[in-house]
Design an enzyme around this catalytic site. Structure first.
Site, PDB file in Angstrom:
ATOM      1  N   MET A   1     -11.863   4.399  -1.541  1.00 47.87           N
ATOM      2  CA  MET A   1     -12.600   4.670  -0.307  1.00 47.87           C
ATOM      3  C   MET A   1     -13.300   6.006  -0.528  1.00 47.87           C
ATOM      4  SD  MET A   1      -9.698   3.270   2.272  1.00 47.87           S
ATOM      5  CE  MET A   1      -8.471   3.331   0.968  1.00 47.87           C
TER       6      MET A   1
ATOM      7  N   MET B   1      -8.707   8.102  -1.013  1.00 43.99           N
ATOM      8  CA  MET B   1      -9.620   8.529   0.061  1.00 43.99           C
ATOM      9  C   MET B   1     -10.180   9.908  -0.276  1.00 43.99           C
ATOM     10  SD  MET B   1      -7.526   7.336   3.425  1.00 43.99           S
ATOM     11  CE  MET B   1      -6.707   5.729   3.513  1.00 43.99           C
TER      12      MET B   1
ATOM     13  N   MET C   1     -11.799  -5.906   4.400  1.00 43.99           N
ATOM     14  CA  MET C   1     -11.055  -4.954   5.235  1.00 43.99           C
ATOM     15  C   MET C   1     -10.821  -5.596   6.595  1.00 43.99           C
ATOM     16  SD  MET C   1     -10.323  -2.214   3.519  1.00 43.99           S
ATOM     17  CE  MET C   1      -9.503  -1.451   4.930  1.00 43.99           C
TER      18      MET C   1
ATOM     19  N   ASP D   1      -6.835  -6.422   3.695  1.00 40.20           N
ATOM     20  CA  ASP D   1      -6.214  -5.104   3.755  1.00 40.20           C
ATOM     21  C   ASP D   1      -6.357  -4.510   5.150  1.00 40.20           C
ATOM     22  OD1 ASP D   1      -5.257  -2.570   3.235  1.00 40.20           O
ATOM     23  OD2 ASP D   1      -6.853  -2.001   1.846  1.00 40.20           O
TER      24      ASP D   1
ATOM     25  N   ASP E   1      -4.396   3.641  -2.350  1.00 44.04           N
ATOM     26  CA  ASP E   1      -5.515   3.949  -1.455  1.00 44.04           C
ATOM     27  C   ASP E   1      -6.047   5.335  -1.769  1.00 44.04           C
ATOM     28  OD1 ASP E   1      -5.935   1.687   0.308  1.00 44.04           O
ATOM     29  OD2 ASP E   1      -3.878   2.044   0.972  1.00 44.04           O
TER      30      ASP E   1
ATOM     31  N   HIS F   1      -7.938   1.002  -4.753  1.00 46.42           N
ATOM     32  CA  HIS F   1      -8.939   0.827  -3.700  1.00 46.42           C
ATOM     33  C   HIS F   1      -9.621   2.163  -3.444  1.00 46.42           C
ATOM     34  CE1 HIS F   1      -9.530  -0.185   0.894  1.00 46.42           C
ATOM     35  NE2 HIS F   1     -10.670  -0.073   0.245  1.00 46.42           N
TER      36      HIS F   1
ATOM     37  N   GLY G   1      -3.466   4.137   7.766  1.00 45.15           N
ATOM     38  CA  GLY G   1      -2.488   3.056   7.809  1.00 45.15           C
ATOM     39  C   GLY G   1      -2.071   2.803   9.246  1.00 45.15           C
TER      40      GLY G   1
ATOM     41  N   HIS H   1      -0.751  -1.256  -4.447  1.00 49.50           N
ATOM     42  CA  HIS H   1      -2.080  -0.885  -3.943  1.00 49.50           C
ATOM     43  C   HIS H   1      -2.164   0.630  -3.741  1.00 49.50           C
ATOM     44  CE1 HIS H   1      -5.755  -2.005  -1.632  1.00 49.50           C
ATOM     45  NE2 HIS H   1      -5.431  -1.013  -0.814  1.00 49.50           N
TER      46      HIS H   1
ATOM     47  N   SER I   1       0.838  -1.199   0.000  1.00 51.88           N
ATOM     48  CA  SER I   1       0.000   0.000   0.000  1.00 51.88           C
ATOM     49  C   SER I   1       0.874   1.251   0.000  1.00 51.88           C
ATOM     50  CB  SER I   1      -0.901   0.015   1.239  1.00 51.88           C
ATOM     51  OG  SER I   1      -1.405   1.317   1.422  1.00 51.88           O
TER      52      SER I   1
HETATM   53  C1  DX5 Z   1      -6.669   1.546   5.104  1.00 56.01           C
HETATM   54  C2  DX5 Z   1      -6.070   1.237   3.739  1.00 56.01           C
HETATM   55  C3  DX5 Z   1      -4.969   0.242   3.792  1.00 56.01           C
HETATM   56  C4  DX5 Z   1      -3.820   0.638   4.654  1.00 56.01           C
HETATM   57  C5  DX5 Z   1      -2.998  -0.548   5.004  1.00 56.01           C
HETATM   58  O1  DX5 Z   1      -7.696   2.448   4.929  1.00 56.01           O
HETATM   59  O2  DX5 Z   1      -7.059   0.733   2.875  1.00 56.01           O
HETATM   60  O3  DX5 Z   1      -4.536  -0.123   2.484  1.00 56.01           O
HETATM   61  O4  DX5 Z   1      -3.029   1.604   4.069  1.00 56.01           O
HETATM   62  O5  DX5 Z   1      -1.991  -0.115   5.852  1.00 56.01           O
HETATM   63  P1  DX5 Z   1      -1.404  -1.023   7.001  1.00 56.01           P
HETATM   64  O6  DX5 Z   1      -0.820  -2.233   6.340  1.00 56.01           O
HETATM   65  O7  DX5 Z   1      -0.388  -0.151   7.645  1.00 56.01           O
HETATM   66  O8  DX5 Z   1      -2.558  -1.382   7.911  1.00 56.01           O
HETATM   67 ZN    ZN Z   2      -6.427  -0.217   0.888  1.00 54.51          ZN
END
Ligand code: DX5
Ligand code: ZN
Length: 220
Positions: A70, A39, A139, A177, A37, A68, A146, A35, A10
């Protein structure tokens, strides 16, 4: 060489000022997926990045772009992200009212459709969609940040999803994830996960080729 599972690092935990170099380093280290992310500050509190950044970096990498979203009402942005270079495009079930239409549209636009479920969201919401889904993302933390701890009950959820896929004779793969580390890798793979996303437990531990080996050796 075929690998026992796919690790999808990620980028949320990478150096955002050096994304191009990070992508190059991941590819050189033998990673196959990355990956992203995304947001939107609404579905989750944070805001990260959008299609222009992915599009700018697409020519710099042959990695599978595992995107991904969100994002609330992600159907508004499918075309932008696929045009930017998303290979696998994941939307949250909780964020899309007409989920069947959304996943059908992702496939029509040429990407692999995937649906993510928050930790508490029951598996029923994907039961009838499995034949259309390349992947389901379970999830294993609440999305948005993270570095959080893995939620243990999610392991049962992975097992139940794996059973559901087998019963339907579907070819859907399972991604997990959040809070994934070499320490919980074996139980996740044994439960049926195929793709592990890892942010802080991956990027915090260079060099990347050695870290990848640490994840692989967890199931050796
Ligand atoms: C959380 C994200 C994840 C996150 C994973 O909202 O979707 O991809 O970055 O990070 P770690 O591995 O640090 O939990
Ligand atoms: Zn993610």
């Amino acid at each position: 060489m075929s690998t026992p599972f796919i690790l999808s690092p990620s980028l949320l935990s990478s150096d955002f000022g050096r994304l191009r170099e990070e992508l190059t380093a991941l590819e050189a280290a033998g990673l196959e997926w990355v990956h992203w992310d995304v947001m939107d500050g609404q579905f989750v509190p944070n805001i990260t990045l959008g299609p222009p950044i992915i599009k700018a970096l697409r020519p710099a990498s042959r990695l599978v772009f595992d995107v991904h979203l969100m994002v609330e009402a992600p159907e508004r942005y499918l075309e932008s992200f696929i045009d930017a270079g998303a290979d696998v495009l994941t939307v949250h079930a909780e964020a899309s009212t007409h989920l069947d239409r959304t996943v059908t549209e992702i496939a029509r636009l040429g990407a692999k459709p995937a649906v993510a479920l928050n930790p508490h969201t029951p598996l029923d919401v994907v039961e009838y969609l499995l034949p259309k889904l390349y992947m389901v993302l379970i999830m294993t933390v609440n999305p948005g940040f993270g570095g959080q701890s893995f939620i243990p009950y999610c392991l049962d959820k992975v097992r139940e999803l794996s059973d559901m896929i087998t019963k339907q004779n579907a070819s859907t793969i399972i991604e997990v994830d959040g809070g994934v580390t070499p320490e919980n890798t074996a139980e996740l793979i044994n439960a049926g996960a195929n793709v592990l996303v890892s942010g802080s437990a991956f990027f915090g531990h260079p060099p990347y080729d050695e870290r990848l080996k640490t994840f692989y050796s967890a199931i050796a």
